[in-house]
Scaffold this motif. Structure first.
Motif, mmCIF file in Angstrom:
data_model
loop_
_atom_site.group_PDB
_atom_site.id
_atom_site.type_symbol
_atom_site.label_atom_id
_atom_site.label_comp_id
_atom_site.label_asym_id
_atom_site.label_seq_id
_atom_site.Cartn_x
_atom_site.Cartn_y
_atom_site.Cartn_z
ATOM 1 N N PRO A 68 -79.671 -8.942 -45.856
ATOM 2 C CA PRO A 68 -79.284 -8.452 -44.519
ATOM 3 C C PRO A 68 -77.998 -7.629 -44.512
ATOM 4 C CG PRO A 68 -78.585 -10.714 -44.741
ATOM 5 C CD PRO A 68 -79.201 -10.327 -46.062
ATOM 6 N N VAL A 71 -77.614 -4.872 -41.766
ATOM 7 C CA VAL A 71 -77.562 -5.463 -40.432
ATOM 8 C C VAL A 71 -76.194 -6.080 -40.180
ATOM 9 C CG1 VAL A 71 -78.576 -7.206 -38.926
ATOM 10 C CG2 VAL A 71 -80.041 -5.894 -40.454
ATOM 11 N N LEU A 90 -84.114 0.131 -36.237
ATOM 12 C CA LEU A 90 -84.817 0.098 -37.511
ATOM 13 C C LEU A 90 -86.145 0.804 -37.375
ATOM 14 C CD1 LEU A 90 -84.216 -3.608 -38.554
ATOM 15 C CD2 LEU A 90 -82.967 -1.606 -39.358
ATOM 16 N N GLY A 94 -88.519 -1.245 -41.719
ATOM 17 C CA GLY A 94 -87.300 -2.053 -41.791
ATOM 18 C C GLY A 94 -86.103 -1.327 -42.329
ATOM 19 N N THR A 95 -86.133 0.031 -42.412
ATOM 20 C CA THR A 95 -84.994 0.795 -42.890
ATOM 21 C C THR A 95 -84.305 1.470 -41.722
ATOM 22 O OG1 THR A 95 -86.357 2.738 -43.277
ATOM 23 C CG2 THR A 95 -86.084 1.210 -45.109
ATOM 24 N N GLU A 222 -87.068 -8.378 -43.566
ATOM 25 C CA GLU A 222 -86.743 -7.966 -42.192
ATOM 26 C C GLU A 222 -87.629 -8.612 -41.145
ATOM 27 O OE1 GLU A 222 -86.948 -5.812 -38.536
ATOM 28 O OE2 GLU A 222 -88.517 -5.681 -40.076
ATOM 29 N N ASN A 227 -82.994 -9.793 -39.996
ATOM 30 C CA ASN A 227 -82.963 -8.766 -38.960
ATOM 31 C C ASN A 227 -81.778 -8.978 -38.030
ATOM 32 O OD1 ASN A 227 -83.830 -10.799 -36.961
ATOM 33 N ND2 ASN A 227 -85.835 -10.623 -37.957
ATOM 34 N N ASP A 228 -81.673 -8.124 -37.015
ATOM 35 C CA ASP A 228 -80.513 -8.111 -36.133
ATOM 36 C C ASP A 228 -80.351 -9.400 -35.338
ATOM 37 O OD1 ASP A 228 -78.348 -6.413 -34.927
ATOM 38 O OD2 ASP A 228 -79.463 -6.893 -33.100
ATOM 39 N N TRP A 231 -80.153 -13.048 -38.439
ATOM 40 C CA TRP A 231 -79.357 -13.106 -39.662
ATOM 41 C C TRP A 231 -78.347 -14.270 -39.683
ATOM 42 C CZ3 TRP A 231 -74.099 -12.725 -39.560
ATOM 43 C CH2 TRP A 231 -73.500 -12.112 -38.454
#
Length: 546
Positions: A68, A71, A90, A94-95, A222, A227-228, A231
Motif C-alpha cells: 500500500p 496509498v 485509481l 489499481g494503479t 488493491e 486500498n484507500d 490500509w
C-alpha cells in the motif's frame, strides 16, 4: 526396521529413528545403533505452533508495508499539507491514473516508516537473553505480546490522527517486538525439540516467517485491503497473531532445559518433559541436562560483553555471526526489492502477481528445507543454498546486462530470481536462526542469540538503506557484488562450519573445545583441560560475579 518410518499406536503418531549409541560403550571401528521411539505428542505440536505465531507476525510485519505504499504516501501528503484533501484516484487495475512527483517530506516520512522497524529490532535484540531468563521462555513471549498489540492498535487507528506519526510509532513498537520475538522463538523451540527433529522444528520459524510475508502480499492487493479505505486495517492486522498466541501460550509447558539448568527445578523439568514427549523414562534427557548444568556452572552466566571478549567462545561466535551475515548479505532482500522492476521489463502486465509467485516459492521451498534438514544436515543444505545462489546471481547479471540486446534474456533473469529464492530457502534462510542455539551451551546461549539477532537486524537495515544507491552506481552489474559475497560465504561454510545434525549440545560444544585445545594458547593436561582454558574459565566467573 527402516529409519524415519511412522506408525500409530493408541491414537499417537510415533517415528522410529536410528541414532548412534551414546551409552558410552565404544567398539573400535564400528558404531552401535539403537532404535529409539520418539513420540510426536499433541502438546509438542501445540507448543511449536504457538511459538511460531510470533514468527508469522514477524514475517507479516516485514512484508505488509510494501503493497500500500502509494496509498499511504497520499495520506501522508494530505496530513502534511503538501497534497490536496481529496481521495486517491485509481484506475481499474489499481494503479494511479496520473503520475505525481512525491514531495520530499513525504519521502522522508515514508523512508522512516520502513526503516524504523529495523531500528527497533536492532535495539531490542540485545534484550532477548534478559527477557528469556527473567521469567522463562513462555512467559517471556507472553510479556512481549503486549508490544505487538499496542503496535497494531496504533496503526489501525492511523486515520484518527496524523497518519505519518501513528504509522511510524506503530512500526517502531512492532520492530521492538519482532527483535525480541525473533530471538525468543528459536530459543524456545531449540530447547523443547527432540534431538531427531531439532532441525525440522527449528526450520518452522522461517516457514512461519515466509508464510507471514506471503499473507501480507496477498492481503495487500488493491481489491482486498491495500486500498484507500482499508490500509490501516491491513497494517493493524500485524498485531492479530499476538492475541491468538496469548491465548495458547498458557497451555504450553516451559522449556525443561530452562527449568533444570537455569532454575534447578528438577521435578518441574520432569513434568515438562513428560508433557512434551508423553509417558517415558526421562532419565537420559535429565542426565544430559545434568552434564550441561555442570558445564554451565563452570562457565557462569555469560554477558554479551564477556562473550565478545572471551576466546573460549570465539570460534562459535564467529561461525554464528557469519551465518547470519550470509543470510542478509546474500542479496535476498535486494531480490525482493528488484523483482518487480525485472518482471515489468520482461513484459509482465501485472508484476505484483509475479512477486506473489516469488512469495509462494519462498514458502514451498522452506517446506522442502523442513523435510530435508534432519536428513541432509545443516552444513550440506547451507553449502547447496549458498553455492546455488552464487550461480543464480551471476546468471541474473548476465540476463540484465544483455536484456537490451536479446529480449529472451528477460526470461533468464526471471528464472534466476525464482531459483535464487529456492536456493535461499533450502538452507541460508532458515538454518541461521536455529543453529546459533545449537552451537552454544546454556550459559552463553542467550547472549549469543542476542548478538546474532542484532547482527541480522543491523545488516538487514544496512542493505535496505544502501541497495538503491548501490544499484544506481553499479547498474546491471549490481548482483556481481552479491555473487562475490556468496562465493566467500560458501568457502567459509565449507572450511569452518561443523555439522550439528544428530549431535547433543554437549557433543557440539566438544567439537569447538577440541579446536581450542589445539591452539597455542592452551595445552593438554592429565585431565584433558588446558591451563589457559582453566584460567579463562576462572576469569569468566570473576567477570560474571562483578
Amino acid at each position: 526396521m527402516e529409519s524415519g518410518k511412522y506408525f500409530t499406536a493408541g491414537g499417537t503418531a510415533w517415528c522410529i529413528e536410528l541414532v548412534p549409541c551414546t551409552l558410552g560403550q565404544r567398539i573400535t571401528g564400528t558404531f552401535q545403533y539403537l532404535c529409539v521411539l520418539q513420540q510426536l505428542t499433541g502438546t509438542l505440536a501445540l507448543a511449536v505452533f504457538s511459538a511460531v505465531l510470533g514468527s508469522l507476525q514477524f514475517g507479516y510485519s516485514l512484508g505488509v508495508i510494501n503493497a500500500p505504499q502509494k496509498v499511504i504516501e497520499q495520506h501522508y501528503g494530505r496530513s502534511l499539507g503538501v497534497l490536496p484533501e481529496e481521495p486517491l484516484l485509481l484506475s481499474e487495475n489499481g494503479t494511479e491514473t496520473e503520475k505525481q512527483e512525491v514531495h520530499p517530506s513525504v519521502v522522508m516520512y515514508w523512508s522512516l516508516s520502513v526503516s524504523i522497524f529495523s531500528i527497533g529490532g536492532v535495539v531490542s535484540s540485545f534484550l532477548v537473553g534478559f527477557i528469556g531468563d527473567l521469567r522463562g521462555r513462555v512467559k517471556g513471549m507472553l510479556m512481549v505480546n503486549v508490544l505487538a498489540v499496542i503496535a497494531g492498535l496504533l496503526m489501525v487507528m492511523a486515520k484518527m490522527w496524523k497518519p505519518h506519526v501513528m504509522v511510524i510509532a506503530g512500526r517502531c513498537v512492532m520492530g521492538f517486538y519482532c527483535g525480541l520475538s525473533s530471538g525468543l522463538v528459536p530459543m524456545y523451540i531449540g530447547e523443547i525439540a527432540p534431538m531427531a527433529y531439532r532441525g525440522a522444528l527449528g526450520t518452522l520459524h522461517q516457514l512461519a516467517t515466509v508464510t507471514g510475508i506471503l499473507l501480507s502480499q496477498v492481503l495487500g492487493l488493491e481489491f482486498l485491503l491495500g486500498n484507500d479505505y482499508y490500509w490501516p486495517l491491513l497494517l493493524g492486522l500485524s498485531g492479530a497473531p499476538a492475541v491468538l498466541q496469548s491465548l495458547l501460550l498458557p497451555l504450553c509447558p516451559e522449556s525443561p532445559r530452562y527449568l533444570y539448568i537455569k532454575r534447578g527445578m528438577v521435578e518441574e523439568a520432569k513434568k515438562s518433559l513428560r508433557r512434551l514427549k508423553g509417558e517415558y523414562d526421562p532419565s537420559a534427557d535429565l542426565e544430559e541436562m545434568r552434564r550441561e548444568k555442570e558445564e554451565v556452572e563452570k562457565e557462569a552466566q555469560v554477558s554479551i560483553a564477556v562473550l565478545v571478549r572471551s576466546s573460549l567462545y570465539r570460534q562459535q561466535l564467529f561461525v554464528a555471526l557469519m551465518m547470519h551475515l550470509s543470510q542478509q548479505l546474500s542479496g535476498i532482500n535486494a531480490i525482493f526489492y528488484y523483482s518487480t522492476a525485472i518482471f515489468e521489463r520482461a513484459g509482465v502486465t501485472q508484476p505484483i502477481y509475479a512477486t506473489i509467485g516469488v512469495g509462494v516459492l519462498n514458502t514451498v521451498f522452506t517446506m522442502v528445507s523442513v523435510a530435508l534438514v534432519d536428513r541432509a544436515g545443516r552444513r550440506t543444505l547451507t553449502l547447496i543454498g549458498l553455492g546455488g545462489m552464487c550461480i543464480c546471481a551471476v546468471a541474473m547479471t548476465v540476463g540484465l546486462v544483455y536484456l537490451s540486446v536479446y529480449s529472451w534474456m528477460s526470461y533468464v533473469s526471471m528464472s534466476a530470481i525464482f531459483l535464487f529464492v529456492c536456493f535461499f530457502e533450502i538452507g541460508p534462510g532458515p538454518i541461521p536462526w536455529f543453529i546459533v542455539a545449537e552451537l552454544f551451551s546454556q550459559g552463553p546461549r542467550p547472549a549469543a542469540l542476542a548478538l546474532a539477532g542484532c547482527t541480522n537486524w543491523t545488516s538487514n537495515f544496512i542493505i535496505g538503506m544502501t541497495f538503491p544507491y548501490i544499484e544506481a552506481l553499479c547498474g546491471s552489474y549490481v548482483f556481481i557484488l552479491f555473487a562475490v559475497l556468496l562465493f566467500g560465504f560458501t568457502v567459509f561454510t565449507y572450511l569452518r562450519v561443523p555439522e550439528t545434525k544428530g549431535k547433543t549440545f554437549e557433543e557440539i560444544a566438544a567439537v569447538f573445545k577440541k579446536g581450542r585445545q589445539q591452539t597455542p594458547g592452551t595445552r593438554k593436561t592429565g585431565t584433558g583441560t588446558g591451563t589457559g582454558t582453566s584460567t579463562e574459565l576462572e576469569q569468566l566467573k570473576s567477570d560474571s560475579h562483578a
